[in-house]
Design a protein around this motif. Structure first.
Motif, PDB file in Angstrom:
ATOM      1  N   ASP A  50      -4.692   8.709   6.158  1.00  0.00           N
ATOM      2  CA  ASP A  50      -4.974   8.757   7.596  1.00  0.00           C
ATOM      3  C   ASP A  50      -3.829   8.154   8.403  1.00  0.00           C
ATOM      4  OD1 ASP A  50      -6.500   9.085  10.025  1.00  0.00           O
ATOM      5  OD2 ASP A  50      -6.965   6.940   9.896  1.00  0.00           O
ATOM      6  N   ILE A  51      -3.361   6.989   7.995  1.00  0.00           N
ATOM      7  CA  ILE A  51      -2.404   6.274   8.849  1.00  0.00           C
ATOM      8  C   ILE A  51      -0.936   6.580   8.562  1.00  0.00           C
ATOM      9  CG2 ILE A  51      -4.021   4.389   9.255  1.00  0.00           C
ATOM     10  CD1 ILE A  51      -2.343   2.604   7.443  1.00  0.00           C
ATOM     11  N   PHE A  52      -0.592   6.957   7.326  1.00  0.00           N
ATOM     12  CA  PHE A  52       0.830   7.124   7.022  1.00  0.00           C
ATOM     13  C   PHE A  52       1.486   8.236   7.837  1.00  0.00           C
ATOM     14  CE2 PHE A  52       4.687   8.271   4.865  1.00  0.00           C
ATOM     15  CZ  PHE A  52       5.290   7.024   4.760  1.00  0.00           C
ATOM     16  N   PRO A  53       0.867   9.406   8.010  1.00  0.00           N
ATOM     17  CA  PRO A  53       1.523  10.440   8.830  1.00  0.00           C
ATOM     18  C   PRO A  53       1.783   9.960  10.275  1.00  0.00           C
ATOM     19  CG  PRO A  53      -0.238  11.402   7.546  1.00  0.00           C
ATOM     20  CD  PRO A  53      -0.365   9.905   7.395  1.00  0.00           C
ATOM     21  N   LYS A  54       0.851   9.213  10.841  1.00  0.00           N
ATOM     22  CA  LYS A  54       1.043   8.675  12.192  1.00  0.00           C
ATOM     23  C   LYS A  54       2.176   7.662  12.198  1.00  0.00           C
ATOM     24  CE  LYS A  54      -3.920   9.030  12.877  1.00  0.00           C
ATOM     25  NZ  LYS A  54      -5.145   8.258  12.893  1.00  0.00           N
TER      26      LYS A  54
ATOM     27  N   LEU B 158       0.834  -1.214   0.000  1.00  0.00           N
ATOM     28  CA  LEU B 158       0.000   0.000   0.000  1.00  0.00           C
ATOM     29  C   LEU B 158       0.862   1.254   0.000  1.00  0.00           C
ATOM     30  CD1 LEU B 158      -2.948  -0.754   2.448  1.00  0.00           C
ATOM     31  CD2 LEU B 158      -3.083  -0.264  -0.001  1.00  0.00           C
ATOM     32  N   GLU B 159       1.909   1.247   0.786  1.00  0.00           N
ATOM     33  CA  GLU B 159       2.793   2.411   0.875  1.00  0.00           C
ATOM     34  C   GLU B 159       3.446   2.679  -0.480  1.00  0.00           C
ATOM     35  OE1 GLU B 159       6.231   4.821   1.286  1.00  0.00           O
ATOM     36  OE2 GLU B 159       6.422   2.663   0.982  1.00  0.00           O
ATOM     37  N   LEU B 160       3.904   1.628  -1.144  1.00  0.00           N
ATOM     38  CA  LEU B 160       4.508   1.774  -2.469  1.00  0.00           C
ATOM     39  C   LEU B 160       3.507   2.371  -3.459  1.00  0.00           C
ATOM     40  CD1 LEU B 160       6.801   1.209  -4.548  1.00  0.00           C
ATOM     41  CD2 LEU B 160       5.776  -1.057  -4.843  1.00  0.00           C
ATOM     42  N   LEU B 161       2.304   1.819  -3.498  1.00  0.00           N
ATOM     43  CA  LEU B 161       1.288   2.300  -4.441  1.00  0.00           C
ATOM     44  C   LEU B 161       0.833   3.720  -4.101  1.00  0.00           C
ATOM     45  CD1 LEU B 161      -0.854  -0.952  -4.818  1.00  0.00           C
ATOM     46  CD2 LEU B 161       0.915  -0.075  -6.371  1.00  0.00           C
ATOM     47  N   TYR B 162       0.756   4.016  -2.820  1.00  0.00           N
ATOM     48  CA  TYR B 162       0.326   5.339  -2.359  1.00  0.00           C
ATOM     49  C   TYR B 162       1.326   6.415  -2.792  1.00  0.00           C
ATOM     50  CZ  TYR B 162      -1.152   8.956   1.011  1.00  0.00           C
ATOM     51  OH  TYR B 162      -1.586  10.113   1.610  1.00  0.00           O
ATOM     52  N   HIS B 163       2.621   6.107  -2.640  1.00  0.00           N
ATOM     53  CA  HIS B 163       3.642   7.104  -2.939  1.00  0.00           C
ATOM     54  C   HIS B 163       4.138   7.077  -4.379  1.00  0.00           C
ATOM     55  CE1 HIS B 163       3.985   7.312   1.512  1.00  0.00           C
ATOM     56  NE2 HIS B 163       4.028   8.578   1.195  1.00  0.00           N
ATOM     57  N   LYS B 164       4.066   5.930  -5.042  1.00  0.00           N
ATOM     58  CA  LYS B 164       4.638   5.819  -6.396  1.00  0.00           C
ATOM     59  C   LYS B 164       3.593   5.609  -7.484  1.00  0.00           C
ATOM     60  CE  LYS B 164       8.909   5.926  -4.931  1.00  0.00           C
ATOM     61  NZ  LYS B 164       9.849   6.967  -5.250  1.00  0.00           N
TER      62      LYS B 164
ATOM     63  N   ALA C 103       4.703   7.427  10.050  1.00  0.00           N
ATOM     64  CA  ALA C 103       5.975   8.120   9.840  1.00  0.00           C
ATOM     65  C   ALA C 103       6.442   8.804  11.121  1.00  0.00           C
ATOM     66  CB  ALA C 103       5.841   9.135   8.703  1.00  0.00           C
ATOM     67  N   SER C 104       5.512   9.338  11.874  1.00  0.00           N
ATOM     68  CA  SER C 104       5.853   9.983  13.145  1.00  0.00           C
ATOM     69  C   SER C 104       6.391   8.970  14.160  1.00  0.00           C
ATOM     70  CB  SER C 104       4.618  10.693  13.700  1.00  0.00           C
ATOM     71  OG  SER C 104       4.923  11.322  14.912  1.00  0.00           O
ATOM     72  N   ARG C 105       5.774   7.781  14.202  1.00  0.00           N
ATOM     73  CA  ARG C 105       6.272   6.733  15.105  1.00  0.00           C
ATOM     74  C   ARG C 105       7.691   6.318  14.729  1.00  0.00           C
ATOM     75  NH1 ARG C 105       0.745   4.918  14.517  1.00  0.00           N
ATOM     76  NH2 ARG C 105      -0.353   5.432  16.427  1.00  0.00           N
ATOM     77  N   ILE C 106       7.940   6.227  13.439  1.00  0.00           N
ATOM     78  CA  ILE C 106       9.287   5.876  12.987  1.00  0.00           C
ATOM     79  C   ILE C 106      10.267   6.977  13.382  1.00  0.00           C
ATOM     80  CG2 ILE C 106      10.748   5.547  10.941  1.00  0.00           C
ATOM     81  CD1 ILE C 106       8.330   4.068   9.694  1.00  0.00           C
ATOM     82  N   GLU C 107       9.879   8.213  13.135  1.00  0.00           N
ATOM     83  CA  GLU C 107      10.746   9.342  13.495  1.00  0.00           C
ATOM     84  C   GLU C 107      11.073   9.313  14.981  1.00  0.00           C
ATOM     85  OE1 GLU C 107      10.867  14.218  13.245  1.00  0.00           O
ATOM     86  OE2 GLU C 107       8.983  13.167  12.925  1.00  0.00           O
ATOM     87  N   ASN C 108      10.101   8.970  15.812  1.00  0.00           N
ATOM     88  CA  ASN C 108      10.332   8.911  17.258  1.00  0.00           C
ATOM     89  C   ASN C 108      11.401   7.885  17.631  1.00  0.00           C
ATOM     90  OD1 ASN C 108       8.470  10.912  17.789  1.00  0.00           O
ATOM     91  ND2 ASN C 108       6.807   9.485  18.205  1.00  0.00           N
ATOM     92  N   ASN C 109      11.512   6.824  16.838  1.00  0.00           N
ATOM     93  CA  ASN C 109      12.530   5.817  17.112  1.00  0.00           C
ATOM     94  C   ASN C 109      13.941   6.332  16.837  1.00  0.00           C
ATOM     95  OD1 ASN C 109      11.551   2.889  17.818  1.00  0.00           O
ATOM     96  ND2 ASN C 109       9.987   3.845  16.555  1.00  0.00           N
ATOM     97  N   PHE C 110      14.048   7.399  16.083  1.00  0.00           N
ATOM     98  CA  PHE C 110      15.349   7.962  15.745  1.00  0.00           C
ATOM     99  C   PHE C 110      15.573   9.319  16.412  1.00  0.00           C
ATOM    100  CE2 PHE C 110      14.460   4.954  12.357  1.00  0.00           C
ATOM    101  CZ  PHE C 110      15.681   4.309  12.219  1.00  0.00           C
TER     102      PHE C 110
END
Length: 145
Positions: free
Chosen positions: A106-110, A42-48, A112-119
């Motif tokens: 709806d879910i991708f920004p959340k 889904l992420e691939l299709l959403y962005h590409k 991405a934010s969770r991933i950012e928090n890990n770094f």
């Protein structure tokens, strides 16, 4: 400590970090009734945009039969649709549906934010350096003889 020991310790650290990050991502996407592979497609299709099944298989790094199964599941959920290539009927495209786009917006920004928090303990420069160092590790090497 010699270079071989340091290399082994680095590998262990990478694998532990990778496992922890993968577990976080799995847990995160499962909240949306998706598994990691479904989310990746889904992420691939959403962005590409629309992609051939073969391209999805290569980018997501899963077997052809698994790719078909994952896309079948996403079609059943209403997030993806298949389109035959008009120029070559042997080629099938997967395209994200409006429902899939709505879910991802709806879910991708959340996510991405969770991933950012890990770094969060790394500076932006360290993030770039980490990416470059990891890429350097995976560059093609001479085969072991």
């Amino acid at each position: 400590m010699n270079r071989q020991d340091k290399s082994l310790q680095a590998l262990i650290a990478i694998l532990r970090t990778s496992g922890a990050l993968e577990n976080m991502v799995r847990k995160d996407v499962s909240c949306y009734n998706l598994n990691l592979t479904e989310f990746s497609v889904l992420e691939l299709l959403y962005h590409k945009g629309s992609q051939t099944i073969q391209t999805i298989k290569n980018k997501i790094l899963i077997a052809s039969s698994s790719t078909t199964y994952v896309i079948d599941q996403l079609v059943k959920k209403g997030y993806v649709k298949r389109e035959l290539c008009q120029a070559d009927k042997r080629v099938t495209y997967a395209e994200i549906t409006e429902e899939g786009k709505k879910l991802m917006s709806d879910i991708f920004p959340k996510h991405a934010s969770r991933i950012e928090n890990n770094f969060e303990n790394l500076t932006e420069e360290e993030l770039v350096q980490l990416k470059n160092l990891l890429r350097k590790v995976t560059q093609e090497k001479k085969e072991i003889e």
